[in-house]
Design an enzyme around this catalytic site. Structure first.
Site, mmCIF file in Angstrom:
data_model
loop_
_atom_site.group_PDB
_atom_site.id
_atom_site.type_symbol
_atom_site.label_atom_id
_atom_site.label_comp_id
_atom_site.label_asym_id
_atom_site.label_seq_id
_atom_site.Cartn_x
_atom_site.Cartn_y
_atom_site.Cartn_z
ATOM 1 C CG HIS A 191 46.563 38.603 37.548
ATOM 2 N ND1 HIS A 191 45.648 37.911 36.754
ATOM 3 C CD2 HIS A 191 47.887 37.821 37.096
ATOM 4 C CE1 HIS A 191 46.136 36.868 36.056
ATOM 5 N NE2 HIS A 191 47.587 36.912 36.140
HETATM 6 C C1 LIG Z 1 53.437 33.232 40.144
HETATM 7 C C2 LIG Z 1 53.014 34.361 39.085
HETATM 8 C C3 LIG Z 1 52.319 33.880 38.069
HETATM 9 C C4 LIG Z 1 51.775 34.768 37.059
HETATM 10 N N1 LIG Z 1 51.306 34.134 35.906
HETATM 11 C C5 LIG Z 1 50.877 35.085 34.944
HETATM 12 C C6 LIG Z 1 50.614 34.572 33.589
HETATM 13 O O1 LIG Z 1 50.684 33.204 33.271
HETATM 14 N N2 LIG Z 1 50.294 35.446 32.763
HETATM 15 C C7 LIG Z 1 50.343 36.720 32.781
HETATM 16 O O2 LIG Z 1 50.070 37.478 31.886
HETATM 17 N N3 LIG Z 1 50.495 37.433 34.072
HETATM 18 C C8 LIG Z 1 51.072 36.448 34.842
HETATM 19 N N4 LIG Z 1 51.542 36.844 36.206
HETATM 20 C C9 LIG Z 1 51.472 38.394 36.244
HETATM 21 C C10 LIG Z 1 52.447 39.015 35.741
HETATM 22 O O3 LIG Z 1 53.706 38.667 35.656
HETATM 23 C C11 LIG Z 1 52.572 40.683 36.504
HETATM 24 O O4 LIG Z 1 51.494 41.238 36.207
HETATM 25 C C12 LIG Z 1 53.635 41.363 35.729
HETATM 26 O O5 LIG Z 1 54.775 40.863 35.575
HETATM 27 C C13 LIG Z 1 53.873 42.878 36.663
HETATM 28 O O6 LIG Z 1 54.867 43.529 36.022
HETATM 29 P P1 LIG Z 1 55.434 44.650 37.077
HETATM 30 O O7 LIG Z 1 56.594 45.362 35.898
HETATM 31 O O8 LIG Z 1 54.285 45.489 37.255
HETATM 32 O O9 LIG Z 1 56.008 44.029 38.107
HETATM 33 P P2 LIG Z 1 57.271 42.906 38.273
HETATM 34 O O10 LIG Z 1 57.507 42.207 36.988
HETATM 35 O O11 LIG Z 1 57.061 42.240 39.462
HETATM 36 O O12 LIG Z 1 58.614 43.535 38.321
HETATM 37 C C14 LIG Z 1 58.768 44.621 39.516
HETATM 38 C C15 LIG Z 1 60.356 44.356 39.630
HETATM 39 O O13 LIG Z 1 60.905 45.535 40.541
HETATM 40 C C16 LIG Z 1 61.770 44.911 41.485
HETATM 41 N N5 LIG Z 1 61.902 45.767 42.656
HETATM 42 C C17 LIG Z 1 60.691 45.961 43.436
HETATM 43 N N6 LIG Z 1 61.003 46.738 44.442
HETATM 44 C C18 LIG Z 1 62.386 47.203 44.094
HETATM 45 C C19 LIG Z 1 63.079 48.099 44.860
HETATM 46 N N7 LIG Z 1 62.740 48.624 45.866
HETATM 47 N N8 LIG Z 1 64.519 48.379 44.407
HETATM 48 C C20 LIG Z 1 64.856 47.496 43.287
HETATM 49 N N9 LIG Z 1 63.762 46.882 42.480
HETATM 50 C C21 LIG Z 1 62.676 46.516 43.157
HETATM 51 C C22 LIG Z 1 61.461 43.462 41.530
HETATM 52 O O14 LIG Z 1 62.475 42.692 42.045
HETATM 53 C C23 LIG Z 1 60.957 43.065 40.294
HETATM 54 O O15 LIG Z 1 62.013 42.688 39.529
HETATM 55 C C24 LIG Z 1 52.118 36.145 37.172
HETATM 56 C C25 LIG Z 1 52.540 36.572 38.551
HETATM 57 C C26 LIG Z 1 53.204 35.923 39.191
HETATM 58 C C27 LIG Z 1 53.816 36.257 40.495
#
Ligand SMILES: Cc1cc2nc3c(=O)[nH]c(=O)nc-3n(C[C@H](O)[C@H](O)[C@H](O)COP(=O)(O)OP(=O)(O)OC[C@H]3O[C@@H](n4cnc5c(N)ncnc54)[C@H](O)[C@@H]3O)c2cc1C
Length: 535
Positions: free
Chosen positions: A473
């Protein structure tokens, strides 16, 4: 060839980016391009809730970061930092637990100088996103894209844990997202019909047929183009070729807490000295970019089981999953239709606390090193993970070089604030109390980590450090606010740069008390509303 121009360019199709892509294209008035570094989410493994650990080994769907090693932690081995790299981002590879955190978390954000971010302000967005199988209520929604369901319990040790916690005097709850978070119980999950319901399925797929949405995968953004103090487009690398797309209205950065600060730094937005060190032209000195990294630091108690009814990675254990695999293939039911994390809780390490300060994840197997320690999992056992809900220690994400394809440096700086050490140790002691109750009698074998010899706080802490991990997280690296370290304002607009917002988990000024997927989705829902309302 002239670059294509869109109203909005979104970087990253994860929990936040996919929500934006859907909401901003819904009324048909705006053209949107979303760039995702990872591939299409075509593998069936994403849909199978029980296949969560598979992605810990994936080179294709995971960024596979390692944090900077710390001498005394994991014997100097780095802590693994998995992040989803496909449509849906980390919501396509996460453990699917549906948790919002505590009301006080959001009220704190507002009090830190972020008008409009109190719990009462953000609750409508949690509800808008949600279809809860229990139906609508004052706290829950019943018509959103994200399906949240109760799951049947498959592992008896999950029931034993709840009974043990009750015997140890902890309250029970049937809703961690109810009026009070406190208690132990079963997690609701983002699962629909026995399949993962991440944002790709919930938000992106229904929007892909819209002619005003362009989705480009395998496109890694290398920098945001800044002209006259404004974002005008982005440069990205697709199959080794550098390409450009332009944005009429805004660039929306949703790369997640590790990659969003990396992209800002590569674009010349960040601490001027750090940029100079990597020969990057400084467009705007913003020292907070990449700072304030917060993460749920996590330690576990591992116990051998006298009973042989859990899951193991032994040949017998894998063969034992055959009926469940068939049940899943034909009925989408059984163990594989559920997250391996069934039970858990939010408890106070001391009764005088106003709200819980640790979260428990009960795992019906010997789970360590993010599920990568398959050897450990060969034996029957169970583990309870304890994480510090509101860590005070902060770390950073910085550049290793100016090459966009190089991994950034992730420094968690765990325990730089000693208050986190005390909460973690106290949490582990509470778990031992639970595991010592009569409820566990038929299961309790030897506690082999940290081990019964570890009784003093110092020894428990050393044991915690030996197998230290996180709950995946990371937040806070582009924090919202108006102080010196703030990167975006309360409308998520980057300070000092026009036409550029950051919208993802990185904007959280402090870590919410729970899992971060639903909060990130709510942040994106709110941001989409702000954009569509012209604010
Ligand atoms: C293994 C794991 C288990 C988890 N379990 C839970 C859970 O059970 N419950 C819960 O609530 N949360 C959980 N989380 C946390 C939750 O999934 C994340 O906090 C949330 O998905 C974050 O969202 P985000 O949009 O910030 O980033 P992300 O969902 O990570 O999205 C970022 C996206 O941007 C893309 N990206 C990055 N850099 C670039 C670039 N330079 N160019 C183009 N694309 C790019 C990435 O590939 C990705 O698709 C977990 C996370 C992980 C990794």
């Amino acid at each position: 060839m002239n670059p294509s121009t869109f109203d909005f360019v979104i970087i990253g199709a994860g929990s936040a980016g996919a929500v934006l892509a859907n909401r901003l294209t819904a009324n048909g008035e705006h053209s949107v391009c979303i760039l995702e570094a990872g591939p299409e989410d075509k593998t069936p493994m994403i849909g199978i809730p029980g296949a969560f650990s598979y992605f810990m080994f994936s080179k294709k769907y995971n960024w596979n970061y390692d944090a900077k090693p710390i001498k005394d932690i994991r014997n100097g081995q780095p802590i693994f930092v998995p992040r989803g790299k496909t449509l849906g981002g980390s919501s396509s590879t996460n453990a699917m637990l549906y948790v919002r955190g505590q009301k006080e978390d959001y009220d704190l954000w507002e009090s830190l100088g972020n008008p409009g971010w109190s719990f009462d302000n953000i609750l409508p967005y949690f509800k808008k996103a949600e279809t809860n199988s229990r139906g609508a209520s004052d706290l829950h929604g019943d018509s959103g894209p994200l399906h949240v369901t109760d799951r049947p319990v498959h592992y008896e040790i999950s029931n034993v844990f709840i009974k043990g916690a009750e015997q140890a005097g902890f309250p029970l709850t049937d809703d961690f997202n109810g009026h009070s978070q406190e208690g132990v119980g079963f997690y609701q999950c983002t699962i629909k019909g026995g399949q993962r319901c991440g944002v790709s399925r919930g938000y992106l797929k229904p929007a892909r047929s819209r002619s005003n949405l362009t989705v480009i995968t395998l496109a890694q953004v290398s920098r945001i183009i800044i002209e006259d103090g404004q974002a005008s487009g982005v440069e990205y690398v697709e199959q080794g070729q550098t390409k450009v797309v332009l944005a009429n209205k805004e660039v929306l950065l949703s790369g997640g807490s590790i990659n969003s600060p990396q992209v800002l730094l590569l674009s010349g937005i960040g601490d001027s000295e750090h940029l100079a060190m990597h020969n990057i032209d400084c467009k705007h000195h913003l020292p907070g970019v990449g700072q304030n990294l917060r993460e749920h630091v996590d330690a576990c108690i591992l116990v051998n089981s006298k009973k042989r009814d859990g899951f193991t990675s032994s040949i017998g254990g894998i063969l034992g999953m055959v009926p469940d695999t068939l049940n899943y293939i034909f009925n989408k039911k059984g163990k594989l239709a559920n997250s391996i994390l069934e039970a858990g809780g939010f408890i106070k390490t001391s009764p005088e606390l106003a709200t819980p300060d640790v979260q428990l994840h009960m795992v019906p197997l010997l789970f360590d090193d993010n599920g990568r320690d398959l050897k450990l999992m060969r034996d029957h056992g169970y583990s309870c993970h304890v994480c510090v809900l509101r860590p005070e220690s902060t770390g950073s994400v910085t550049l290793a070089s100016n090459n966009p394809l190089d991994k950034p440096i992730i420094d968690f700086n765990f325990f730089s604030d000693s208050r986190d050490q005390k909460v973690l140790v106290d949490g582990l002691k509470q778990v031992r109390r639970i595991m010592a109750t009569p409820a566990f009698d038929e299961y309790r074998g030897e506690e082999f980590h940290p081990g019964s010899a570890a009784q003093s706080d110092e020894d428990i802490f050393q044991g915690a450090k030996d197998r230290l991990g996180t709950v995946f997280h990371p937040v806070g690296t582009c924090k919202m606010g108006n102080d010196e370290q703030a990167v975006v304002d309360h409308q998520l607009k980057v300070h000092g740069i026009g036409k550029l917002r950051v919208i993802d988990a990185s904007i959280m000024p402090t870590l919410i008390s729970g899992n971060t997927n639903a909060p990130t989705i709510a942040i994106a829902e709110k941001a989409a509303d702000m954009i569509l309302n012209g604010s």
